[in-house]
Motif scaffolding. Structure first.
Motif, mmCIF file in Angstrom:
data_model
loop_
_atom_site.group_PDB
_atom_site.id
_atom_site.type_symbol
_atom_site.label_atom_id
_atom_site.label_comp_id
_atom_site.label_asym_id
_atom_site.label_seq_id
_atom_site.Cartn_x
_atom_site.Cartn_y
_atom_site.Cartn_z
ATOM 1 N N ALA A 33 0.811 -1.221 0.000
ATOM 2 C CA ALA A 33 0.000 0.000 0.000
ATOM 3 C C ALA A 33 0.847 1.276 0.000
ATOM 4 O O ALA A 33 0.318 2.380 -0.081
ATOM 5 C CB ALA A 33 -0.949 0.004 1.196
ATOM 6 N N GLY A 44 4.206 3.718 -1.558
ATOM 7 C CA GLY A 44 4.437 4.336 -2.864
ATOM 8 C C GLY A 44 5.032 3.376 -3.880
ATOM 9 O O GLY A 44 4.466 3.181 -4.973
ATOM 10 N N VAL A 45 6.176 2.774 -3.546
ATOM 11 C CA VAL A 45 6.791 1.812 -4.472
ATOM 12 C C VAL A 45 5.810 0.678 -4.741
ATOM 13 O O VAL A 45 5.577 0.283 -5.895
ATOM 14 C CB VAL A 45 8.110 1.234 -3.884
ATOM 15 C CG1 VAL A 45 8.647 0.118 -4.767
ATOM 16 C CG2 VAL A 45 9.167 2.325 -3.718
ATOM 17 N N THR A 73 0.585 -6.802 2.571
ATOM 18 C CA THR A 73 0.346 -5.548 3.288
ATOM 19 C C THR A 73 0.103 -5.774 4.771
ATOM 20 O O THR A 73 -0.414 -6.817 5.170
ATOM 21 C CB THR A 73 -0.870 -4.798 2.675
ATOM 22 O OG1 THR A 73 -1.006 -3.534 3.341
ATOM 23 C CG2 THR A 73 -2.170 -5.583 2.830
ATOM 24 N N GLY A 74 0.469 -4.788 5.568
ATOM 25 C CA GLY A 74 0.136 -4.797 6.990
ATOM 26 C C GLY A 74 -1.185 -4.105 7.247
ATOM 27 O O GLY A 74 -1.596 -3.951 8.399
ATOM 28 N N ARG A 75 -1.818 -3.644 6.166
ATOM 29 C CA ARG A 75 -3.089 -2.920 6.305
ATOM 30 C C ARG A 75 -4.195 -3.650 5.534
ATOM 31 O O ARG A 75 -4.528 -3.270 4.399
ATOM 32 C CB ARG A 75 -2.937 -1.496 5.761
ATOM 33 C CG ARG A 75 -2.052 -0.619 6.639
ATOM 34 C CD ARG A 75 -1.910 0.783 6.080
ATOM 35 N NE ARG A 75 -0.810 0.898 5.128
ATOM 36 C CZ ARG A 75 -0.499 2.030 4.494
ATOM 37 N NH1 ARG A 75 -1.206 3.114 4.710
ATOM 38 N NH2 ARG A 75 0.520 2.052 3.654
ATOM 39 N N CYS A 116 14.602 -3.183 -3.320
ATOM 40 C CA CYS A 116 14.898 -1.747 -3.404
ATOM 41 C C CYS A 116 14.733 -1.023 -2.081
ATOM 42 O O CYS A 116 15.105 0.139 -1.977
ATOM 43 C CB CYS A 116 14.022 -1.087 -4.465
ATOM 44 S SG CYS A 116 12.289 -1.003 -3.998
ATOM 45 N N LEU A 155 13.940 -0.729 2.532
ATOM 46 C CA LEU A 155 14.290 -1.167 3.888
ATOM 47 C C LEU A 155 13.257 -0.729 4.908
ATOM 48 O O LEU A 155 13.576 -0.529 6.077
ATOM 49 C CB LEU A 155 15.693 -0.645 4.254
ATOM 50 C CG LEU A 155 16.066 0.799 3.923
ATOM 51 C CD1 LEU A 155 15.129 1.825 4.502
ATOM 52 C CD2 LEU A 155 17.482 1.091 4.329
ATOM 53 N N VAL A 212 18.398 -2.870 -6.616
ATOM 54 C CA VAL A 212 17.866 -1.759 -7.422
ATOM 55 C C VAL A 212 18.141 -0.437 -6.706
ATOM 56 O O VAL A 212 17.698 -0.223 -5.586
ATOM 57 C CB VAL A 212 16.349 -1.931 -7.649
ATOM 58 C CG1 VAL A 212 15.768 -0.701 -8.324
ATOM 59 C CG2 VAL A 212 16.086 -3.172 -8.491
ATOM 60 N N SER A 233 17.921 3.787 -7.355
ATOM 61 C CA SER A 233 17.401 4.822 -8.253
ATOM 62 C C SER A 233 18.279 6.068 -8.284
ATOM 63 O O SER A 233 18.243 6.829 -9.247
ATOM 64 C CB SER A 233 15.996 5.229 -7.787
ATOM 65 O OG SER A 233 16.066 5.892 -6.542
HETATM 66 P P1 NDP Z 1 6.166 4.075 1.762
HETATM 67 O O1 NDP Z 1 6.211 4.425 3.192
HETATM 68 O O2 NDP Z 1 5.209 4.753 0.881
HETATM 69 O O3 NDP Z 1 5.910 2.500 1.641
HETATM 70 C C1 NDP Z 1 6.525 1.572 2.477
HETATM 71 C C2 NDP Z 1 5.514 0.506 2.845
HETATM 72 O O4 NDP Z 1 6.183 -0.550 3.538
HETATM 73 C C3 NDP Z 1 4.433 0.977 3.818
HETATM 74 O O5 NDP Z 1 3.376 1.626 3.181
HETATM 75 C C4 NDP Z 1 4.000 -0.333 4.429
HETATM 76 O O6 NDP Z 1 3.159 -1.001 3.497
HETATM 77 C C5 NDP Z 1 5.311 -1.115 4.496
HETATM 78 N N1 NDP Z 1 5.949 -1.005 5.818
HETATM 79 C C6 NDP Z 1 6.160 0.118 6.549
HETATM 80 N N2 NDP Z 1 6.798 -0.169 7.694
HETATM 81 C C7 NDP Z 1 7.004 -1.496 7.681
HETATM 82 C C8 NDP Z 1 7.601 -2.404 8.592
HETATM 83 N N3 NDP Z 1 8.129 -1.988 9.750
HETATM 84 N N4 NDP Z 1 7.648 -3.705 8.265
HETATM 85 C C9 NDP Z 1 7.138 -4.138 7.099
HETATM 86 N N5 NDP Z 1 6.533 -3.335 6.192
HETATM 87 C C10 NDP Z 1 6.469 -2.037 6.491
HETATM 88 O O7 NDP Z 1 7.661 4.241 1.216
HETATM 89 P P2 NDP Z 1 8.155 4.250 -0.314
HETATM 90 O O8 NDP Z 1 7.274 3.390 -1.117
HETATM 91 O O9 NDP Z 1 8.445 5.639 -0.723
HETATM 92 O O10 NDP Z 1 9.569 3.515 -0.129
HETATM 93 C C11 NDP Z 1 9.579 2.134 0.208
HETATM 94 C C12 NDP Z 1 11.017 1.690 0.497
HETATM 95 O O11 NDP Z 1 11.781 1.731 -0.698
HETATM 96 C C13 NDP Z 1 11.756 2.580 1.503
HETATM 97 O O12 NDP Z 1 12.582 1.780 2.313
HETATM 98 C C14 NDP Z 1 12.598 3.470 0.611
HETATM 99 O O13 NDP Z 1 13.732 3.950 1.279
HETATM 100 C C15 NDP Z 1 12.939 2.517 -0.504
HETATM 101 N N6 NDP Z 1 13.273 3.188 -1.749
HETATM 102 C C16 NDP Z 1 14.470 2.885 -2.321
HETATM 103 C C17 NDP Z 1 14.840 3.442 -3.502
HETATM 104 C C18 NDP Z 1 16.105 3.011 -4.146
HETATM 105 O O14 NDP Z 1 16.679 3.749 -4.939
HETATM 106 N N7 NDP Z 1 16.583 1.827 -3.863
HETATM 107 C C19 NDP Z 1 14.022 4.481 -4.138
HETATM 108 C C20 NDP Z 1 12.720 4.670 -3.505
HETATM 109 C C21 NDP Z 1 12.395 4.051 -2.336
HETATM 110 P P3 NDP Z 1 1.859 -1.858 3.967
HETATM 111 O O15 NDP Z 1 1.132 -0.981 4.943
HETATM 112 O O16 NDP Z 1 1.112 -2.139 2.720
HETATM 113 O O17 NDP Z 1 2.406 -3.106 4.615
#
Ligand code: NDP
Length: 329
Positions: free
Chosen positions: A159, A161-162, A181-183, A244, A246, A269, A271
């Protein structure tokens, strides 16, 4: 140019502070193109930078914001002229170089891409670095030779951004998509993006066996840690995981079993420093493949003043899809 409005992070004895203020154009950093920024976004890394939860910012004061779209105001770079619509992802903006949360920025023209045909600045930032990274993950899986006939693809952090963009892209490319998802309340949203199966985040978060039942042929992981280890363990023979993110942790408590017994590949990956040709390929395909209505359905728009609150919310895992920052001026 005088001064312009910017969100500025300072560091003092009490730690990091952030606020909107007038920024003197004379303090902009080196670069051959000045851009009037119209839109930026809040990515997870921006959340880390603005709150100071991780040492993303490498110089102070800093204008955070790792991506933007806007119009070139002045340029001495051969590829860009005043009036050109451009976008930028990464290259250290918002980390080492003054970034996107401002009405103006000065950057190297080599870092800019022309705004892809078919996308508005707002749509490009609805995609943003998160969406562009999702496309880099898909391209990595395809370069590995994987196609939908190999089996389902799983997306973690679904849920976010990525995750939200990855689901759309994989589904549009013909993959059967499992969303983790956790949601669970977001199940309908995830199905509207193209997911056909939803799994609980907790199913993948606890430490598992080195090899598990083969459940997917491909994965896009934005979570890391035990989740990534479990993704590898559940990948079919010859499949691959594009890693990609963490959001769940930086460690990787895995074994080599999936690599040496199932020929599974782990594809890294990045970016930020991705070469221009790959960026072009990713953005051209994003402009072609994403459905504008679906993109709009996963996007919220905020102002510059809202960014600190959104930064806290994204780290708390509370943001659904993508957040665009509209910048006046
Ligand atoms: P978001 O916060 O939008 O999405 C991350 C999602 O991960 C959350 O919505 C949630 O999804 C899940 N999440 C959050 N906390 C936890 C947890 N403790 N354990 C497990 N799942 C969790 O972030 P982005 O999509 O912007 O970025 C996602 C990741 O990708 C980040 O770590 C970011 O740093 C990395 N990233 C790396 C890039 C690169 O170049 N390698 C470029 C862009 C991003 P849900 O509620 O559905 O479970």
């Amino acid at each position: 140019m005088g001064s312009f409005k910017a969100l500025v992070v300072d560091k003092g004895e009490g730690g990091q502070s952030v606020g909107l203020r007038d920024f003197d154009a004379a303090d902009l950093m080196e670069g051959d193109v000045v851009v009037r920024v119209s839109h930026s976004t809040v990515n997870y890394k921006d959340g880390l930078a603005v709150t100071g939860k991780a040492p993303v910012i490498r110089r102070f004061p800093m204008i955070p914001g790792i991506d933007f779209a806007g119009i070139v105001e002045t340029s001495s770079h051969p590829d860009f002229a005043a009036g050109d619509a451009v976008l930028l992802n990464g290259w250290g903006t918002g980390e080492t170089h003054l970034g996107a949360y401002a009405e103006r920025t000065r950057v190297k023209g080599d870092w800019l891409l022309p705004l892809p045909a078919g996308l508005t600045a707002a749509q490009a930032m609805a995609i943003g670095t998160a969406g562009y990274t999702a496309m880099l993950c898909l391209l990595a899986l395809e370069r590995h030779g994987l196609a939908p006939a190999a089996g389902p693809a799983i997306v973690t952090g679904a849920a976010g951004g990525v995750g939200s963009v990855a689901i759309q892209l994989l589904a549009r490319a013909g993959w059967s998509v499992i969303a983790s998802t956790g949601r669970p309340a977001e199940a309908e949203y995830l199905r509207s993006l193209g997911a056909s199966e939803i799994v609980e985040r907790a199913d993948l978060a606890a430490p598992g066996k080195p090899l598990a039942k083969e459940r997917w042929a491909a994965a896009v992981d934005s979570v890391g840690s035990t989740t990534l280890a479990n993704l590898l363990a559940g990948t079919r023979y010859g499949g691959a995981v594009a890693a990609c993110g963490l959001a769940g942790g930086m460690d990787l408590p895995a074994s080599v079993a999936p690599f040496i017994l199932r020929n599974v590949a782990l594809l890294g990956v990045d970016s930020v420093m991705a070469p221009r040709a790959l960026r072009h390929a990713a953005w051209t395909r994003l402009a072609r493949d994403l459905d504008p209505a679906t993109l709009a359905s996963m996007t919220t728009t905020v102002s510059l003043a809202d960014v600190p609150a959104v930064a806290r919310a994204i780290l708390a895992g509370e943001i659904r899809g993508r957040v665009v920052v509209e910048i006046d001026g």
